[in-house]
Design an enzyme around this catalytic site. Structure first.
Site, PDB file in Angstrom:
ATOM      1  N   GLN A  92       0.817  -1.213   0.000  1.00  0.00           N
ATOM      2  CA  GLN A  92       0.000   0.000   0.000  1.00  0.00           C
ATOM      3  C   GLN A  92       0.854   1.268   0.000  1.00  0.00           C
ATOM      4  O   GLN A  92       0.643   2.171  -0.806  1.00  0.00           O
ATOM      5  CB  GLN A  92      -0.931  -0.003   1.211  1.00  0.00           C
ATOM      6  CG  GLN A  92      -1.966  -1.113   1.190  1.00  0.00           C
ATOM      7  CD  GLN A  92      -2.951  -0.966   2.326  1.00  0.00           C
ATOM      8  OE1 GLN A  92      -3.986  -0.313   2.199  1.00  0.00           O
ATOM      9  NE2 GLN A  92      -2.645  -1.568   3.462  1.00  0.00           N
ATOM     10  N   ALA A 107       7.785  -5.239   3.844  1.00  0.00           N
ATOM     11  CA  ALA A 107       7.913  -5.921   5.129  1.00  0.00           C
ATOM     12  C   ALA A 107       7.115  -7.211   5.099  1.00  0.00           C
ATOM     13  O   ALA A 107       6.325  -7.454   4.182  1.00  0.00           O
ATOM     14  CB  ALA A 107       7.414  -5.029   6.270  1.00  0.00           C
ATOM     15  N   TYR A 108       7.318  -8.032   6.112  1.00  0.00           N
ATOM     16  CA  TYR A 108       6.474  -9.205   6.341  1.00  0.00           C
ATOM     17  C   TYR A 108       5.328  -8.729   7.224  1.00  0.00           C
ATOM     18  O   TYR A 108       5.541  -8.345   8.380  1.00  0.00           O
ATOM     19  CB  TYR A 108       7.270 -10.304   7.030  1.00  0.00           C
ATOM     20  CG  TYR A 108       6.497 -11.591   7.242  1.00  0.00           C
ATOM     21  CD1 TYR A 108       6.753 -12.709   6.469  1.00  0.00           C
ATOM     22  CD2 TYR A 108       5.514 -11.687   8.222  1.00  0.00           C
ATOM     23  CE1 TYR A 108       6.046 -13.894   6.644  1.00  0.00           C
ATOM     24  CE2 TYR A 108       4.799 -12.858   8.413  1.00  0.00           C
ATOM     25  CZ  TYR A 108       5.062 -13.953   7.629  1.00  0.00           C
ATOM     26  OH  TYR A 108       4.355 -15.122   7.810  1.00  0.00           O
ATOM     27  N   THR A 109       4.094  -8.722   6.701  1.00  0.00           N
ATOM     28  CA  THR A 109       2.966  -8.112   7.418  1.00  0.00           C
ATOM     29  C   THR A 109       1.842  -9.086   7.743  1.00  0.00           C
ATOM     30  O   THR A 109       0.791  -8.660   8.216  1.00  0.00           O
ATOM     31  CB  THR A 109       2.391  -6.943   6.606  1.00  0.00           C
ATOM     32  OG1 THR A 109       1.988  -7.413   5.312  1.00  0.00           O
ATOM     33  CG2 THR A 109       3.431  -5.831   6.451  1.00  0.00           C
ATOM     34  N   THR A 112       5.502  -0.099  13.202  1.00  0.00           N
ATOM     35  CA  THR A 112       4.106  -0.361  13.539  1.00  0.00           C
ATOM     36  C   THR A 112       3.766  -0.061  14.992  1.00  0.00           C
ATOM     37  O   THR A 112       4.644  -0.094  15.871  1.00  0.00           O
ATOM     38  CB  THR A 112       3.800  -1.845  13.261  1.00  0.00           C
ATOM     39  OG1 THR A 112       2.485  -2.186  13.717  1.00  0.00           O
ATOM     40  CG2 THR A 112       4.793  -2.755  13.979  1.00  0.00           C
ATOM     41  N   ASP A 113       2.487   0.181  15.248  1.00  0.00           N
ATOM     42  CA  ASP A 113       1.995   0.330  16.612  1.00  0.00           C
ATOM     43  C   ASP A 113       2.051  -0.990  17.380  1.00  0.00           C
ATOM     44  O   ASP A 113       1.948  -1.004  18.608  1.00  0.00           O
ATOM     45  CB  ASP A 113       0.565   0.865  16.610  1.00  0.00           C
ATOM     46  CG  ASP A 113      -0.413  -0.028  15.844  1.00  0.00           C
ATOM     47  OD1 ASP A 113      -0.019  -0.585  14.803  1.00  0.00           O
ATOM     48  OD2 ASP A 113      -1.576  -0.155  16.274  1.00  0.00           O
ATOM     49  N   TYR A 123       5.023 -10.770  15.008  1.00  0.00           N
ATOM     50  CA  TYR A 123       5.151  -9.653  14.063  1.00  0.00           C
ATOM     51  C   TYR A 123       5.690  -8.422  14.779  1.00  0.00           C
ATOM     52  O   TYR A 123       6.660  -7.790  14.332  1.00  0.00           O
ATOM     53  CB  TYR A 123       3.793  -9.354  13.433  1.00  0.00           C
ATOM     54  CG  TYR A 123       3.730  -8.057  12.683  1.00  0.00           C
ATOM     55  CD1 TYR A 123       4.407  -7.890  11.480  1.00  0.00           C
ATOM     56  CD2 TYR A 123       2.990  -6.975  13.167  1.00  0.00           C
ATOM     57  CE1 TYR A 123       4.356  -6.696  10.779  1.00  0.00           C
ATOM     58  CE2 TYR A 123       2.927  -5.782  12.484  1.00  0.00           C
ATOM     59  CZ  TYR A 123       3.609  -5.638  11.287  1.00  0.00           C
ATOM     60  OH  TYR A 123       3.559  -4.442  10.613  1.00  0.00           O
TER      61      TYR A 123
END
Length: 300
Positions: free
Chosen positions: A13, A62-64, A103-104, A127
């Site tokens: 995205q 990234a690995y998401t 990330t949060d 993650y």
């Protein structure tokens, strides 16, 4: 002369939005696909930095797969931690600035208030653990690195919450959404615009500039996943918006635990960069409109 930006990622995205918006900024963008720079091979990916010698590197891949990471731990760590560390070392060697997106999920969500960049971390899942490890490797290796934590990223492309909700509504599925997890939705377009708008500053700034280090970026306003879903349907359907039932996290167990309130505080980012993230509903309206235009333009 334009800022030379090397981006890892072409299909995610954020990556797609950077590619789309780059012509509107004073940057010369080279975006590397997975075939050209697979983060599962950290050393090979890092060599791409030395080959291109950019002014700024944007790590937008990234690995998401949050739940899948619980069983693919080694791959998640290679992509989210080892590769960013290797790329950061390459940036330091050639003098490039680095933008690394995190990330949060590095937080446990138990603070009871929005998180500041330097608040204690405590990931609840693999993650989040691998992303936190990546942050540390990046900051340790590259003194001119900007780590941007973000949350609940959505856009008109890729797999995301907005598209999932609209698909379920169109299929007439029952709509029951978690109402006890809170955060700040973020438009990938707005995040990309922020990164691109700072390319020149990052390219020119010396180590120690407040632009480097940990920062948070998310659209303004906190909501639950259920509140987010209601916002989507309100914009898409107006008075015909379907009802959204509330469920608890415990009612929908998943392999990976999520923070109950991973809300990010962006005040430091606003002060350092002079930016004011717009409300998430305003950004969401553009995404919903774009998706509706895509549907109308599709052949019957």
């Amino acid at each position: 002369m334009s800022v030379r930006v090397l981006q890892f990622g072409t299909t995610g995205q954020l990556a797609r939005e950077v590619i789309r918006q780059a012509p509107d900024h004073d940057v010369a963008l080279t975006a590397l696909s997975r075939a050209e720079a697979d983060l599962a091979d950290p050393d090979k990916a890092a060599r791409r930095v030395a080959e291109h010698r950019p002014d700024v590197v944007v790590l937008a891949a990234a690995y998401t797969a949050v739940d899948q990471a619980e069983t693919e731990t080694l791959l998640a760590r290679r992509v989210n931690a080892e590769a960013p560390g290797a790329i950061a070392r390459a940036c330091a060697s050639c003098g490039a600035a680095l933008v690394h997106v995190s990330t949060d999920y590095v937080f446990d969500g138990a603070k009871g208030a929005p998180y500041l960049p330097n608040d204690p971390t405590g990931p609840l899942n693999t993650y989040g653990l691998t992303k936190l490890e990546g942050e540390r490797k990046v900051l340790d290796a590259c003194p001119r690195a900007l780590v941007v934590r973000t949350s609940w990223v959505v856009s008109a492309h890729g797999r995301n919450f907005v598209k999932t909700m609209l698909r379920l509504a169109a299929e007439g599925r029952p709509l029951n959404v978690v109402d006890d997890q809170f955060g700040r939705p973020t438009s990938a377009a707005d995040l990309a615009g922020f990164v691109l708008s700072q390319a020149r500053r990052l390219a020119d700034a010396p180590a120690g500039d407040p632009a480097f280090g940990l920062h948070h970026f998310a659209n303004a306003g906190e909501t639950s996943w259920r509140g987010f879903a209601e916002g989507i349907f309100d914009l898409a359907y107006g008075d015909r918006a379907p009802a959204v039932g509330a469920i608890a996290t415990a009612d929908r167990p998943a392999p990976a635990a999520r923070p109950a309130r991973g809300t990010l505080d962006t005040s430091a980012t606003e002060a350092v960069f002079g930016v004011t993230p717009r409300p998430w509903r305003e950004a969401l309206a553009e995404i919903v409109a774009e998706l509706q235009n895509q549907t109308e333009a599709s052949p019957a």
